[in-house]
Design a protein around this motif. Structure first.
Motif, PDB file in Angstrom:
ATOM      1  N   TYR A 166     -29.385  -0.104  41.269  1.00 28.55           N
ATOM      2  CA  TYR A 166     -28.421   0.702  42.014  1.00 28.55           C
ATOM      3  C   TYR A 166     -27.081  -0.021  42.146  1.00 28.55           C
ATOM      4  CZ  TYR A 166     -25.966   2.241  46.213  1.00 28.55           C
ATOM      5  OH  TYR A 166     -24.999   2.624  47.107  1.00 28.55           O
ATOM      6  N   LEU A 167     -27.122  -1.281  42.534  1.00 25.41           N
ATOM      7  CA  LEU A 167     -25.886  -2.026  42.742  1.00 25.41           C
ATOM      8  C   LEU A 167     -25.096  -2.193  41.448  1.00 25.41           C
ATOM      9  CD1 LEU A 167     -27.016  -4.792  45.261  1.00 25.41           C
ATOM     10  CD2 LEU A 167     -25.682  -2.733  45.733  1.00 25.41           C
ATOM     11  N   HIS A 168     -25.781  -2.438  40.339  1.00 21.77           N
ATOM     12  CA  HIS A 168     -25.078  -2.596  39.063  1.00 21.77           C
ATOM     13  C   HIS A 168     -24.495  -1.263  38.597  1.00 21.77           C
ATOM     14  CE1 HIS A 168     -25.774  -6.802  38.222  1.00 21.77           C
ATOM     15  NE2 HIS A 168     -27.067  -6.667  38.489  1.00 21.77           N
ATOM     16  N   ALA A 169     -25.170  -0.162  38.912  1.00 24.15           N
ATOM     17  CA  ALA A 169     -24.686   1.155  38.482  1.00 24.15           C
ATOM     18  C   ALA A 169     -23.549   1.670  39.363  1.00 24.15           C
ATOM     19  CB  ALA A 169     -25.839   2.156  38.485  1.00 24.15           C
ATOM     20  N   GLU A 170     -23.671   1.480  40.688  1.00 28.73           N
ATOM     21  CA  GLU A 170     -22.732   2.107  41.624  1.00 28.73           C
ATOM     22  C   GLU A 170     -21.662   1.162  42.157  1.00 28.73           C
ATOM     23  OE1 GLU A 170     -21.353   5.062  42.324  1.00 28.73           O
ATOM     24  OE2 GLU A 170     -23.296   5.904  42.906  1.00 28.73           O
ATOM     25  N   ARG A 171     -21.982  -0.115  42.279  1.00 27.70           N
ATOM     26  CA  ARG A 171     -21.043  -1.121  42.794  1.00 27.70           C
ATOM     27  C   ARG A 171     -20.404  -0.662  44.119  1.00 27.70           C
ATOM     28  NH1 ARG A 171     -20.145  -5.023  39.219  1.00 27.70           N
ATOM     29  NH2 ARG A 171     -18.202  -5.645  40.222  1.00 27.70           N
ATOM     30  N   PRO A 172     -21.227  -0.441  45.142  1.00 28.22           N
ATOM     31  CA  PRO A 172     -20.726   0.118  46.398  1.00 28.22           C
ATOM     32  C   PRO A 172     -20.235  -0.940  47.381  1.00 28.22           C
ATOM     33  CG  PRO A 172     -23.085  -0.126  46.551  1.00 28.22           C
ATOM     34  CD  PRO A 172     -22.684  -0.677  45.186  1.00 28.22           C
ATOM     35  N   TYR A 173     -19.480  -1.896  46.885  1.00 28.52           N
ATOM     36  CA  TYR A 173     -19.129  -3.053  47.697  1.00 28.52           C
ATOM     37  C   TYR A 173     -18.050  -2.751  48.740  1.00 28.52           C
ATOM     38  CZ  TYR A 173     -21.684  -4.987  43.773  1.00 28.52           C
ATOM     39  OH  TYR A 173     -22.639  -5.218  42.812  1.00 28.52           O
ATOM     40  N   ASP A 174     -17.445  -1.541  48.640  1.00 25.97           N
ATOM     41  CA  ASP A 174     -16.448  -1.135  49.626  1.00 25.97           C
ATOM     42  C   ASP A 174     -16.992  -0.078  50.579  1.00 25.97           C
ATOM     43  OD1 ASP A 174     -16.650   0.886  47.762  1.00 25.97           O
ATOM     44  OD2 ASP A 174     -14.488   1.286  47.659  1.00 25.97           O
ATOM     45  N   CYS A 175     -18.327   0.060  50.624  1.00 24.61           N
ATOM     46  CA  CYS A 175     -18.969   1.063  51.478  1.00 24.61           C
ATOM     47  C   CYS A 175     -19.776   0.371  52.576  1.00 24.61           C
ATOM     48  CB  CYS A 175     -19.906   1.957  50.659  1.00 24.61           C
ATOM     49  SG  CYS A 175     -19.072   2.908  49.380  1.00 24.61           S
ATOM     50  N   ALA A 176     -19.607   0.821  53.798  1.00 20.21           N
ATOM     51  CA  ALA A 176     -20.358   0.244  54.916  1.00 20.21           C
ATOM     52  C   ALA A 176     -21.852   0.372  54.661  1.00 20.21           C
ATOM     53  CB  ALA A 176     -19.991   0.948  56.217  1.00 20.21           C
ATOM     54  N   GLY A 177     -22.562  -0.735  54.770  1.00 21.25           N
ATOM     55  CA  GLY A 177     -23.997  -0.718  54.555  1.00 21.25           C
ATOM     56  C   GLY A 177     -24.420  -0.555  53.112  1.00 21.25           C
ATOM     57  N   SER A 178     -23.464  -0.577  52.191  1.00 17.29           N
ATOM     58  CA  SER A 178     -23.740  -0.502  50.736  1.00 17.29           C
ATOM     59  C   SER A 178     -24.373   0.808  50.301  1.00 17.29           C
ATOM     60  CB  SER A 178     -24.660  -1.663  50.296  1.00 17.29           C
ATOM     61  OG  SER A 178     -24.171  -2.903  50.745  1.00 17.29           O
ATOM     62  N   ALA A 179     -24.358   1.816  51.160  1.00 11.47           N
ATOM     63  CA  ALA A 179     -25.048   3.075  50.857  1.00 11.47           C
ATOM     64  C   ALA A 179     -24.042   4.150  50.477  1.00 11.47           C
ATOM     65  CB  ALA A 179     -25.871   3.533  52.052  1.00 11.47           C
ATOM     66  N   LYS A 180     -23.814   4.339  49.196  1.00 12.62           N
ATOM     67  CA  LYS A 180     -22.859   5.339  48.712  1.00 12.62           C
ATOM     68  C   LYS A 180     -23.603   6.649  48.504  1.00 12.62           C
ATOM     69  CE  LYS A 180     -19.020   5.667  45.458  1.00 12.62           C
ATOM     70  NZ  LYS A 180     -18.358   5.022  44.292  1.00 12.62           N
ATOM     71  N   SER A 181     -23.747   7.404  49.583  1.00 10.13           N
ATOM     72  CA  SER A 181     -24.619   8.583  49.562  1.00 10.13           C
ATOM     73  C   SER A 181     -24.079   9.700  48.695  1.00 10.13           C
ATOM     74  CB  SER A 181     -24.844   9.093  50.985  1.00 10.13           C
ATOM     75  OG  SER A 181     -23.622   9.530  51.552  1.00 10.13           O
ATOM     76  N   GLU A 182     -22.757   9.736  48.457  1.00  9.75           N
ATOM     77  CA  GLU A 182     -22.208  10.799  47.611  1.00  9.75           C
ATOM     78  C   GLU A 182     -22.442  10.525  46.134  1.00  9.75           C
ATOM     79  OE1 GLU A 182     -18.706   7.997  48.350  1.00  9.75           O
ATOM     80  OE2 GLU A 182     -20.624   8.543  49.226  1.00  9.75           O
ATOM     81  N   GLY A 183     -22.989   9.351  45.822  1.00 10.71           N
ATOM     82  CA  GLY A 183     -23.303   8.988  44.454  1.00 10.71           C
ATOM     83  C   GLY A 183     -24.784   8.682  44.311  1.00 10.71           C
ATOM     84  N   LEU A 184     -25.088   7.644  43.535  1.00 10.29           N
ATOM     85  CA  LEU A 184     -26.476   7.279  43.266  1.00 10.29           C
ATOM     86  C   LEU A 184     -27.205   6.805  44.515  1.00 10.29           C
ATOM     87  CD1 LEU A 184     -28.650   6.921  41.090  1.00 10.29           C
ATOM     88  CD2 LEU A 184     -27.710   4.637  40.642  1.00 10.29           C
ATOM     89  N   GLY A 185     -26.462   6.419  45.533  1.00  9.01           N
ATOM     90  CA  GLY A 185     -27.080   5.949  46.766  1.00  9.01           C
ATOM     91  C   GLY A 185     -27.999   6.948  47.424  1.00  9.01           C
ATOM     92  N   ILE A 186     -27.825   8.228  47.115  1.00 11.21           N
ATOM     93  CA  ILE A 186     -28.694   9.248  47.705  1.00 11.21           C
ATOM     94  C   ILE A 186     -30.147   9.008  47.305  1.00 11.21           C
ATOM     95  CG2 ILE A 186     -28.572  10.961  45.846  1.00 11.21           C
ATOM     96  CD1 ILE A 186     -28.199  11.704  49.615  1.00 11.21           C
ATOM     97  N   ALA A 187     -30.385   8.359  46.160  1.00 14.17           N
ATOM     98  CA  ALA A 187     -31.742   8.086  45.685  1.00 14.17           C
ATOM     99  C   ALA A 187     -32.417   6.977  46.477  1.00 14.17           C
ATOM    100  CB  ALA A 187     -31.718   7.717  44.202  1.00 14.17           C
TER     101      ALA A 187
END
Length: 203
Positions: free
Chosen positions: A149-170
Motif C-alpha cells: 500500500y505504501l509503495h503504491a499510494e505514498r500517503p506521507y502527507d495524510c494524517a494517519g497514513s490512511a488515504k481513503s479516497e485512494g487505495l487506502g480504502i482497502a
C-alpha cells in the motif's frame, strides 16, 4: 458549531482556502464557488498534553487567522485533521518508516479522525468553528499489505497514513461519519453550513 459576531456583509466577499493541500482544494471546488488558496504559516507542533481533538481545532483556527491577517476582508477557511489512537495524536507521517509504524499501530483497531474547520472574516469579526469526527476501523493488516500500500499510494502527507479516497480504502473494515468528505480532509456539509451562516449563497 460555535460562531461569534455577524457575518461578513460584503456583497460577495472573496473566499480564501488557508491550505496548500490538493485534497482540500479539490473538495472545496465541489461547492462551485470562486476561491483562491493561500499557504498558512503555522507551527503544527502539538502542545504538551494536548488532545488530538484540541490540536485539530487549534490548528484549524490558527491557519484561518494566519491567512486572514493577509486577507482581512475575505472569508477564510482553515482546516486540520488529526488521527486519534487512544488519545495519542497521529499526524502526517512524512516518511515511509513513520507511515509503516502508524499503520502497524492502527491495524485491527478503531481510530478517530478529528477534522476541524474554522471560517473567519477579520474585517467583520465573524468566526465560526466546527469539528467532524470520523470513526475508522482498520483491518488486521499484514506487514506485506502495508508495504504494498505504501509503495503504491505514498500517503506521507495524510494524517494517519490512511488515504481513503485512494487505495487506502482497502485497509479498512468500516467508516462511520455524518460528513462523508471529512476523512479526505474537508467536511463539506459543515463547510457549506458555516459559509451559509457567513452570508454566502449556496444551493
Amino acid at each position: 458549531m460555535n460562531a461569534t459576531s455577524a457575518p461578513c456583509r460584503a456583497a460577495a466577499p472573496p473566499l480564501v482556502l488557508a491550505s496548500t493541500s490538493p485534497y482540500r482544494r479539490e473538495l472545496l471546488q465541489r461547492l462551485r464557488l470562486p476561491f483562491q488558496t493561500c499557504p498558512p504559516q503555522v507551527d503544527e507542533t502539538p502542545y504538551p498534553g494536548e488532545t488530538p481533538a484540541a490540536l485539530a481545532r487549534r490548528l484549524a483556527r490558527a491557519k484561518a487567522d494566519a491567512v486572514a491577517q493577509q486577507h482581512p476582508h475575505a472569508l477564510v477557511i482553515g482546516s486540520d485533521q488529526v488521527a486519534d489512537l487512544d488519545g495519542t495524536p497521529l499526524g502526517k507521517p512524512g516518511t515511509h518508516e513513520r507511515a509503516m509504524a502508524q499503520l502497524r499501530a492502527m491495524r485491527g483497531r478503531t481510530v478517530l479522525f478529528h477534522t476541524a474547520l474554522a471560517v473567519v472574516c477579520h474585517a467583520s469579526g465573524y468566526a465560526a468553528e466546527d469539528t467532524a469526527v470520523v470513526q475508522v476501523r482498520f483491518r488486521d493488516l499484514r506487514d506485506d499489505e502495508i508495504e504494498r500500500y505504501l509503495h503504491a499510494e505514498r500517503p506521507y502527507d495524510c494524517a494517519g497514513s490512511a488515504k481513503s479516497e485512494g487505495l487506502g480504502i482497502a485497509l479498512l473494515e468500516a467508516i462511520v461519519s455524518d460528513d462523508p468528505t471529512a476523512l479526505i480532509g474537508l467536511p463539506l456539509i459543515r463547510t457549506a453550513r458555516l459559509l451559509r451562516a457567513a452570508g454566502v449563497k449556496l444551493p
